[in-house]
Design an enzyme around this catalytic site. Structure first.
Site, PDB file in Angstrom:
ATOM      1  N   GLU B  35       0.782  -1.320   0.043  1.00  0.00           N
ATOM      2  CA  GLU B  35       0.023   0.176  -0.054  1.00  0.00           C
ATOM      3  C   GLU B  35       0.845   1.146  -0.039  1.00  0.00           C
ATOM      4  O   GLU B  35       1.611   1.219   0.898  1.00  0.00           O
ATOM      5  CB  GLU B  35      -0.885   0.072   1.284  1.00  0.00           C
ATOM      6  N   GLY B  36       0.672   2.107  -0.905  1.00  0.00           N
ATOM      7  CA  GLY B  36       1.554   3.287  -0.764  1.00  0.00           C
ATOM      8  C   GLY B  36       0.547   4.580  -0.743  1.00  0.00           C
ATOM      9  O   GLY B  36      -0.511   4.244  -0.291  1.00  0.00           O
ATOM     10  N   ASP B 150      12.059   9.326 -11.663  1.00  0.00           N
ATOM     11  CA  ASP B 150      12.115   8.787 -10.421  1.00  0.00           C
ATOM     12  C   ASP B 150      12.693   7.558 -10.641  1.00  0.00           C
ATOM     13  O   ASP B 150      12.439   6.281 -10.066  1.00  0.00           O
ATOM     14  CB  ASP B 150      10.519   8.429  -9.692  1.00  0.00           C
TER      15      ASP B 150
END
Lengths: 342, 335
Positions: B35-36, B150
């Site tokens: 879960e982010g 990123d």
């Protein structure tokens, strides 16, 4: 043996019983010495355990569980098939286990020679030793290849099952369509009659036209469905083929290093120049902060050119064809089916 | 959606709804794996085949209107990019409450895990292979005018057959037009290039190259090379280990919006090729040429992904480990 006489004349060399005397007689043989005898003799002699073959001059120790029915009438053929089966179980390398065709052919030749020796009793001891040595040296490869073969069989079975399913669905679909067509035709007929009865000729004409159009539409749909089915079937076959080809393992020849792995960077339409005269870009080129941040006017020019030319060689027809091909080609999900069984 | 709702929709919407339902039915969620801040990741599979997939469900935050920018970026770019070394977006569907679900190819490892797990050993050829695959993925992004923004070890994922794939395009954007400012607040700090730390608004694909260079070093020393705890500290580390950015080694740097000299009393020259060759002797000199080219302070001097791939290092012995063989590495981790 004369095929006309075979049935009645065939008799058991041990108890001399024959088909004439015992119509239910069954002949068995053991793949050790390939001597044939009737089922009751086998029961009688070997039920107590291993015993020597009763054929005079043979005396090889045989076991009951090894006896089986003869497939070929000629025992030499029967024996050769057995030998080949055994050899190919051990020597199960495939074309893709070899870097080139030459080595593969050499291998096949060697295998054939050993098979020939075993079949014809030349140098049996030496050949057997060779076979055993190969087996112990390549045990891992042999088992993986055997597993692969089994997986392919399974995949093929799965594919043919799927084909049958698809065919069944198509049949049901066609039946449904036919039923619908019949019903619609009836309905239209009724409406036409009603229209005619009420004296409205124009309405009747319109209804007839509608009917014509609908049946044309339906035919087109049917043809399409059939086309899809055929593509599915063909796609499966291709998929199976390609997955068999794709699964190369073992020693892969080291590839020559290719920085972009075959994808090209250049456009066939244009070459990006170092510099383009454009007043609007000059400030970006000169601005110190823009330049120091690494902003590249060149990248922007490359992009503009790319966008200017993109889509120029796109033709809708060709693309549709290509998409068809793609649909036929195995997809990632399809390949997993095969991976799952292997 | 109930049956009556269905009937109230206009025909086209119903069709869209059906298509969406079809897509959704193709997959089955199994268990939650992570879960982010903006998404929940579930492990799932294709119903028909059992092929594992990752299903990323985007949270609709109450604070924002609609779905987050990150999700839009991710869908936008992943739909365009198709390459062996870029994660595949297989499908998109919406579930109840209009939640957006991305069905991604299932990848079960990442470089960060491999770097951190001291039980796994790998050598120069493995590093070469990973670098080659990430450079190819990055080259493909840049060729299609996408900045990843990123790059870090845990965004470089590994598939079950050892292929490395660029993932997480939540910060990606396409190349900017001239005079259109971009934000400099991107890229995880440890991998952020100096021009972004100096607040540059106009930058290029060179930012990703710098991040990847730091991943390269991290693969060699198995520790983050420049692990700053603040932006200022990060700049100090860059100045200390790569050299102090000055007008001499980076013309124009002083005109960047937030330029400072990070360590006034300890000015360092920009490190040259020999410094890297001395510092990382486990990788061949040709390998250090690649690293040096990617790690230059001045973004204009940095090599492009393609130039890096054309380096002698990839050609010389030992050849990059084949991805399939790297599967063995990953198998160690499960033992």
């Amino acid at each position: 043996m004369d095929p006309m006489k075979r049935d009645d004349d065939e008799n058991c060399p041990v108890c001399k019983s024959s088909k004439y005397l015992n119509p239910s007689i069954k002949f068995l043989m053991s793949p050790i010495c390939y001597h044939k005898m009737c089922e009751s003799c086998v029961d009688r002699i070997f039920t107590q355990g291993p015993a020597p073959c009763p054929v005079i001059g043979c005396g090889k120790t045989l076991r009951k569980n090894k006896f089986r029915k003869q497939t070929f009438e000629d025992v030499t053929v029967e024996r050769e098939v057995d030998v080949r089966k055994r050899v190919s179980k051990t020597f199960n390398k495939r074309r893709d286990d070899f870097p080139d065709l030459r080595e593969y052919n050499d291998y096949l030749e060697e295998v054939e020679e050993m098979t020939f020796n075993l079949v014809n009793g030349v140098d049996v001891a030496a050949t057997e030793a060779k076979l055993a040595a190969y087996e112990s040296a390549n045990r891992e490869l042999i088992t993986t290849n055997a597993a692969r073969a089994a997986a392919e069989m399974q995949a093929a079975a799965a594919a043919s099952r799927q084909e049958l399913d698809a065919a069944r669905v198509a049949r049901e679909f066609a039946a449904r369509e036919a039923e619908e067509e019949r019903r619609e035709a009836e309905e239209l007929k009724k409406r036409t009659l009603d229209a005619l009865a009420s004296g409205d000729r124009d309405a009747a004409k319109v209804i007839a036209e509608v009917q014509l159009k609908q049946s044309g539409e339906r035919k087109r749909r049917q043809a399409e469905a059939q086309m899809r089915l055929r593509m599915l079937t063909e796609g499966r076959k291709e998929l199976l083929k390609s997955s068999l080809l794709a699964g190369r393992r073992g020693e892969v020849l080291e590839k020559v290093w290719d920085p972009l792995e075959g994808v090209t960077d250049e456009s066939e339409f244009y070459v990006v120049q170092e510099h383009y005269e454009n007043g609007w870009l000059d400030n970006a080129r000169k601005d110190v902060a823009t330049q120091a941040g690494g902003y590249s006017v060149g990248e922007y020019c490359g992009r503009s050119l790319f966008e200017a030319f993109s889509g120029l060689t796109f033709f809708i027809d060709e693309d549709a064809e290509k998409k068809d091909d793609e649909r036929r080609a195995p997809t990632l999900t399809d390949l997993m089916v095969i991976d799952a069984v292997s | 959606m109930t049956a009556t709702d269905d009937l109230l929709l206009p025909a086209e919407d119903r069709l869209a709804q059906d298509l969406n339902d079809d897509t959704q039915r193709k997959y089955e969620k199994d268990r939650k794996v992570g879960e982010g801040t903006y998404a929940v990741v579930h492990l799932g599979h294709v119903r028909a085949t059992g092929l594992p997939v990752a299903i990323k469900k985007i949270k609709v935050s109450a604070m924002q209107d609609g779905i987050s920018m990150d999700a839009i970026r991710e869908v936008k770019f992943l739909q365009e990019l198709r390459h062996e070394n870029v994660i595949r977006l297989l499908d998109v569907f919406s579930s109840k409450n209009q939640n957006l679900n991305l069905v991604l190819e299932f990848l079960d490892g990442d470089l960060e895990f491999i770097i951190r797990d001291k039980d796994i050993t790998f050598n120069g050829a493995d590093i070469k292979s990973w670098m080659a695959m990430s450079l190819r993925g990055l080259w493909w992004c840049h060729k299609n005018f996408v900045l990843h923004r990123d790059i870090k070890p845990n965004n470089l994922l590994l598939s079950t057959n050892g292929q490395l794939k660029l993932a997480d395009f939540g910060l990606a954007r396409s190349f900017s037009d001239p005079y259109r400012a971009m934000t400099s607040n991107v890229i995880t700090r440890w991998y952020r290039p100096p021009e972004l730390l100096f607040g540059a608004k106009y930058y290029s694909s060179a930012v990703d190259i710098f991040s990847l260079a730091l991943v390269f070093v991290e693969l060699i020393i198995r520790l983050p090379y420049l692990a700053g705890d603040s932006d200022v500290h990060q700049l100090q580390l860059i100045a200390r280990w790569l050299g102090t950015p000055t007008e001499q080694n980076w013309p124009g740097v002083t005109s960047l919006p937030e330029y400072v000299i990070p360590n006034k009393d300890d000015i360092q020259p920009e490190r040259d090729l020999y410094y890297y060759q001395r510092t990382f002797p486990t990788i061949s000199p040709a390998g250090m040429e690649v690293l040096y080219g990617m790690l230059r302070l001045d973004p204009r001097k940095r090599v492009s992904a393609k130039e890096a791939l054309e380096g002698e290092w990839f050609r010389e012995d030992p050849p990059p480990t084949r991805p399939e063989s790297e599967v063995q590495l990953k198998n160690q981790e499960s033992n």
